[in-house]
Enzyme design. Structure first.
Site, PDB file in Angstrom:
ATOM      1  N   HIS A  52      37.066  38.848  31.796  1.00  0.00           N
ATOM      2  CA  HIS A  52      37.138  38.441  30.584  1.00  0.00           C
ATOM      3  C   HIS A  52      38.832  38.251  29.416  1.00  0.00           C
ATOM      4  O   HIS A  52      39.188  37.449  29.092  1.00  0.00           O
ATOM      5  CB  HIS A  52      36.099  38.138  29.700  1.00  0.00           C
ATOM      6  CG  HIS A  52      35.149  37.052  30.721  1.00  0.00           C
ATOM      7  ND1 HIS A  52      34.992  37.719  32.043  1.00  0.00           N
ATOM      8  CD2 HIS A  52      35.206  36.122  30.858  1.00  0.00           C
ATOM      9  CE1 HIS A  52      33.840  36.942  32.429  1.00  0.00           C
ATOM     10  NE2 HIS A  52      34.039  35.792  31.408  1.00  0.00           N
ATOM     11  N   GLY A  53      39.456  39.194  28.589  1.00  0.00           N
ATOM     12  CA  GLY A  53      40.149  39.665  28.433  1.00  0.00           C
ATOM     13  C   GLY A  53      40.872  40.968  27.990  1.00  0.00           C
ATOM     14  O   GLY A  53      39.678  41.784  27.894  1.00  0.00           O
TER      15      GLY A  53
END
Lengths: 300, 472
Positions: B324-325
Site C-alpha cells: 500500500h505504500g
C-alpha cells in the site's frame, strides 16, 4: 445496440427536462432569498451601493467593523468578505458591483493562502454561479476552467451543493447571518485549542493566475482608492509570502497596509478568537488602527 | 482515466461508439483499438511512464515464454519477477529505503546521505506489476497456458478501466475474454454496467468526496480538535475510503461491462464483516486473492503447524501493508490486520456461531477494529497517528463535535451515508427485496436512475482530487 442507444437518448432527454425544471425552481429561490448567506450574496451582487466596500476571506468578515468604518470616515460601508474567499471571488464581486456603482474606497484583505498560494482557483468561482449570466463573469469562469462553459449549461450543476440550503433559508429566513453591514464579529474569547503549537508558515509557491487577478482587481476599481490590507494574525506572517502582492501594489501605486507582524497583536490572546481570526474586541481595535492609517494616507 | 472527470463524461461515449463500430469479425482490430485507447489514456498522465508499463509487459511476456519452454524454469521465473519488480521498488520504495537506511546508519555513527527522488510514482504501477506477476506465477505453476499473442497480453496489462486502481485481474479471467470469449454487444451487460457506473459515481462524488472535506479539515489539524471530533473524523474516513475505493472499482467494472468484459469483483459490503478475516474476504478482494494465491499459500497457508500458520498470516499482511505504500504507517496498518486475524484464529472467532444479536455485536467490534487500523493508514506519520489516538482517549478535552459548524454540507453528508448504508444493508440481508434499480417495473427503475443521477449532480463534489487508491 440500437435499442440501447435509443434508451440512453431517452434517458438524457428526461434528465434534460428535470434539469430545466430544477433551473426554474433554483432561479426563483435564488432571486427571492433575502436573508442568510444567499441574501448577502444577492445584496452584494445586485444592490450594494456603499462608498466603502471591504473584500476578503473570513478574516475580512470578522475583522472589519463596517459600522465603525462608516461612522469614523463619514461614508457608508459594507463588508463583502466571505468564508474561504480569495482575490478571485473578490474580483468577481467587484465586477458585479461596478455594473451599477462606483465605490470611493475599496479594501481587500490579503491572506496569502487564498491570494498568493498555488491552488485550485475553481473553488472560488462557485460563489458566483448564480451570477453567471452577468457581464464578465462567464469570461472569468473560462479563464479559470475551460470546461466551465459546458458545465454551466446544466442547472443541476449551477445549484450543485447549495439548492437544499437555499430552500431552507428561503423557508426559514436567517437574518442573523447577514451581520452588521456584512461584518460578523466573533463574540467569543480565545480558544487556545485552535492554536497550532510551533506553527511555521510555509513559503507558498506563487500562483500567477491569482496575481493576474490582483491586477484585474486594481484595474476594475477604476478611480476608487484601493487598499490592500494584511489584518492581524496571532501567529504573525512570513513577509516573503506577502512580497508578490506588495510588489504589485508598489508598481501600481496602490496602498499596502501590513498589520501582520504588529507587536500589539501577535501572540496576544486578548484580541483573538483563534490563530487566524480576531474576536470582537480585536476587530474593534484593528478597525480603529486601520482608520488611523487611512486618514494618514489620505493626508499624503 | 478518472471516471468522475469531465473529460471522461465527454470522451467515453465517443470511445464506446467507436468500439462498437468495428464489426464483430475483426476481433484483433477491436483489441488493437482498446490497446491504443488504453495506452493513449495512460500517456496522457505522463508519456515517459508508459515505457515502464511497456517494459513490465515485455519482461513478463517473454519470461513466461521462457518458463513454458524450459524444463527447469525457476531461474527464468526469478529473473522475470526481479526485473518486473525493479520499477516498483525504484519509484515507490527508493526514498523510503534511503531514509530508513540513512537514519539507521546515523544512529550507529555513520553519516551518509543519498539524494532522494523527487519523481511522481507512475500511476497504477502497483496494480499492473502485481497483475503481471500473477500471470508469471500462474504460468510457472502451470495453472494457465502461456500467452503467445503479444497484443492480447499488452491489453491484459494496460486495459484502461482497471489500470489506475484495479481490480487486479487474473489472467485466467481476462485473457480468454480478450481473445474472443465475449459477445459483440450484450445489451443486459451494458445496462448492468451503466447501473454500476451510476452507483459507483454516487459513492465517489456524493459520499467519499463530501465526507473527505470534513475528514481532511479535522485530521490535517487534529491538534485543534476535541477527541470526539477526531473519533468522528476517523469513522468518516472509514466510510470515505470505502466509498472512494469501492466506488471506483464499481465504475471500473461497470465500464468494463459496457465494453463486454467481466472484471473481478472487488468489494462485497466489507463493513458487514463479522471478523477481520471475513473483512478481508470482502475488502479489495482482488488484492487479498492475489496475496492468498501468491504469498500465503506458497508460504504454507493453513496446512501446517499453528505457529507457522500465524507466521504466514503475519507475513501476508506485512506484504499487504508494504504494497500500500512506502511508509511505516502502512506497515503498521498491515501488521495490525495480521495481528487481529491471528488473535481471532487463536480465540476461534473467525466464524460466527451466534444469532443476529451476537452477529451484530461482532460486526460492530470488527468495524471498530478496522476503523482503528485506518487511522494509521490515513495519517502521514506514526507520530501523527498516535497523536490522533491519544486525543481520542484524552477525556479532559471537551466532548464537542466539530461537525455542527458546517450546516450546509452536513445534510448532504448524512444523505449520502444513509443511502449507502441502506443500499448495502439491503444487498447484504434482503437481496431479493426492495429492488429499485432492478425492479420489474420500468417506472420504478427509471425513477431510481433519475434520483441517483440528480443526486450526483446536485450533491456531488466535482473537481475533487484523485481516488485514494490511485496513489498506490
Amino acid at each position: 445496440m440500437k435499442k440501447f442507444i435509443l434508451k440512453v437518448c431517452l434517458f438524457l432527454a428526461v434528465l434534460f427536462i428535470i434539469d430545466r425544471i430544477v433551473g426554474i425552481i433554483g432561479n426563483y429561490v435564488a432571486c427571492n432569498v433575502h436573508t442568510g448567506v444567499y441574501g448577502r450574496d444577492n445584496y452584494i451582487g445586485n444592490e450594494a451601493t456603499e462608498d466603502i466596500l471591504v473584500f476578503g476571506s473570513s478574516r475580512a468578515v470578522h475583522h472589519y467593523n463596517a459600522p465603525m468604518l462608516s461612522d469614523s470616515l463619514g461614508m457608508t460601508c459594507y463588508n463583502c468578505g466571505d468564508d474561504g474567499c480569495g482575490i478571485v471571488l473578490s474580483y468577481g464581486r467587484l465586477l458585479l458591483n461596478k455594473e451599477r456603482h462606483s465605490p470611493k474606497i475599496i479594501i481587500q484583505d490579503v491572506f496569502p493562502p487564498n491570494d498568493v498560494a498555488m491552488g485550485d482557483n475553481s473553488r472560488y468561482i462557485g460563489f458566483l454561479k448564480s451570477f453567471y449570466h452577468r457581464e464578465g463573469i462567464a469570461e472569468m469562469f473560462e479563464s479559470i476552467d475551460k470546461t466551465q462553459k459546458y458545465k454551466m449549461i446544466s442547472n443541476l450543476y449551477k445549484y450543485n451543493g447549495k439548492l437544499h440550503h437555499m430552500f431552507f433559508v428561503y423557508l426559514f429566513p436567517r437574518p442573523s447571518e447577514e451581520g452588521l453591514q456584512g461584518f460578523r464579529p466573533s463574540n467569543s474569547a480565545m480558544d487556545t485549542m485552535k492554536v497550532v503549537k510551533n506553527y511555521q508558515e510555509p513559503v507558498y509557491e506563487v500562483d500567477s493566475q491569482k496575481l493576474e487577478y490582483v491586477n484585474k482587481f486594481i484595474d476594475c476599481a477604476g478611480n476608487a482608492k484601493v487598499y490592500f490590507v494584511v489584518s492581524p494574525i496571532w501567529y504573525g506572517m512570513n513577509p516573503q509570502n506577502l512580497k508578490p502582492i506588495k510588489d504589485i501594489c508598489k508598481k501600481r501605486n496602490v496602498s499596502f497596509l501590513d498589520f501582520s507582524n504588529d507587536a500589539k497583536y501577535v501572540h496576544n490572546n486578548q484580541y483573538f478568537h483563534d490563530g487566524a481570526h480576531l474576536n470582537a474586541d480585536g476587530a474593534d481595535e484593528f478597525t480603529k488602527d486601520l482608520i488611523k492609517k487611512i486618514r494618514e494616507d489620505s493626508k499624503k | 482515466m478518472i471516471f468522475n472527470s469531465f473529460n471522461f463524461i465527454v470522451i467515453y461515449p465517443l470511445l464506446f461508439l467507436l468500439y462498437y463500430v468495428i464489426p464483430e469479425r475483426y476481433l484483433k482490430v477491436r483489441n488493437l483499438y482498446l490497446l491504443i485507447v488504453s495506452y493513449a489514456l495512460y500517456i496522457s498522465w505522463k508519456p515517459i511512464y508508459s515505457l515502464i508499463l511497456l517494459g513490465v509487459t515485455i519482461v513478463t511476456f517473454y519470461s513466461a515464454k521462457l518458463i513454458a519452454r524450459n524444463t527447469s524454469p525457476r531461474k527464468y521465473m526469478l529473473l522475470g519477477v526481479v526485473l518486473s519488480l525493479l520499477p516498483l521498488l525504484f519509484f515507490k520504495y527508493f526514498n523510503f529505503i534511503n531514509q530508513t537506511l540513512t537514519s539507521v546508519l546515523s544512529n550507529v555513527g555513520f553519516q551518509c546521505q543519498l539524494t532522494g527522488l523527487n519523481w511522481a510514482i507512475p500511476v497504477g504501477i502497483s496494480f499492473f506489476t502485481f497483475q503481471a506477476l500473477g500471470y508469471l506465477w500462474d504460468v510457472y505453476y502451470k495453472r494457465i497456458p502461456v500467452e503467445n499473442d503479444f497484443l492480447s497480453y499488452c491489453l491484459f496489462l494496460s486495459f484502461f478501466p482497471s489500470i489506475l486502481s484495479g481490480p487486479i485481474n487474473k489472467a485466467s479471467l481476462l485473457l480468454p475474454q480478450i481473445k474472443g470469449l465475449r459477445k459483440h454487444f450484450d445489451y443486459s451487460k451494458a445496462v448492468e454496467g451503466l447501473k454500476m457506473l451510476l452507483w459507483g459515481m454516487f459513492m465517489k462524488v456524493v459520499v467519499a468526496d463530501r465526507v473527505a472535506l470534513r475528514v481532511d479539515s479535522i485530521l490535517d489539524s487534529y491538534m485543534n480538535y476535541s477527541g470526539a471530533s477526531c473519533f468522528m473524523a476517523s469513522v468518516f474516513y472509514t466510510i470515505q475510503i470505502y466509498a472512494d475505493f469501492a466506488g471506483y472499482s464499481l465504475m471500473a467494472i461497470g465500464v468494463g461491462k459496457t465494453l463486454g468484459f467481466e472484471l473481478t469483483e472487488n468489494f462485497h459490503r466489507p463493513y458487514f464483516a463479522w471478523s477481520v478475516t471475513d473483512f478481508w474476504r470482502r475488502w479489495h478482494i482482488s488484492l487479498s486473492t492475489w496475496l492468498k494465491d501468491y504469498v500465503y499459500i506458497p508460504l504454507g497457508g493453513s496446512r501446517c503447524s499453528k505457529a507457522r500458520n500465524y507466521w504466514n498470516i503475519f507475513i501476508t499482511f506485512l506484504v499487504s501493508g508494504i504494497w500500500h505504500g512506502a511508509n511505516w504507517t502502512f506497515i503498521v496498518w498491515g501488521i495490525l490486520h495480521g495481528l487481529f486475524q491471528i488473535i481471532e484464529k487463536m480465540l476461534g472467532e473467525q466464524k460466527c456461531r451466534y444469532g443476529w444479536f451476537g452477529k451484530s455485536i461482532k460486526i460492530m467490534i470488527t468495524f471498530m477494529l478496522v476503523n482503528f487500523a485506518w487511522i494509521f493508514f490515513r495519517m502521514p506519520t506514526l507520530s501523527d497517528a498516535w497523536g490522533v489516538i491519544e486525543r481520542m482517549f484524552d477525556f479532559s478535552l471537551p466532548m464537542t463535535f466539530a461537525l455542527t459548524e458546517d450546516i450546509v454540507s452536513l445534510p448532504i453528508i448524512f444523505f449520502g451515508i444513509i443511502l449507502l448504508f441502506l443500499k448495502d444493508l439491503r444487498d447484504e440481508f434482503f437481496p431479493k427485496k426492495f429492488l429499485l434499480m432492478n425492479n420489474k417495473f420500468v417506472i420504478v427503475r427509471w425513477t431510481t436512475y433519475m434520483f441517483v443521477i440528480v443526486s450526483i449532480m446536485l450533491f456531488g463534489l466535482f473537481g475533487a482530487d484523485q481516488f485514494i487508491y490511485a496513489n498506490f
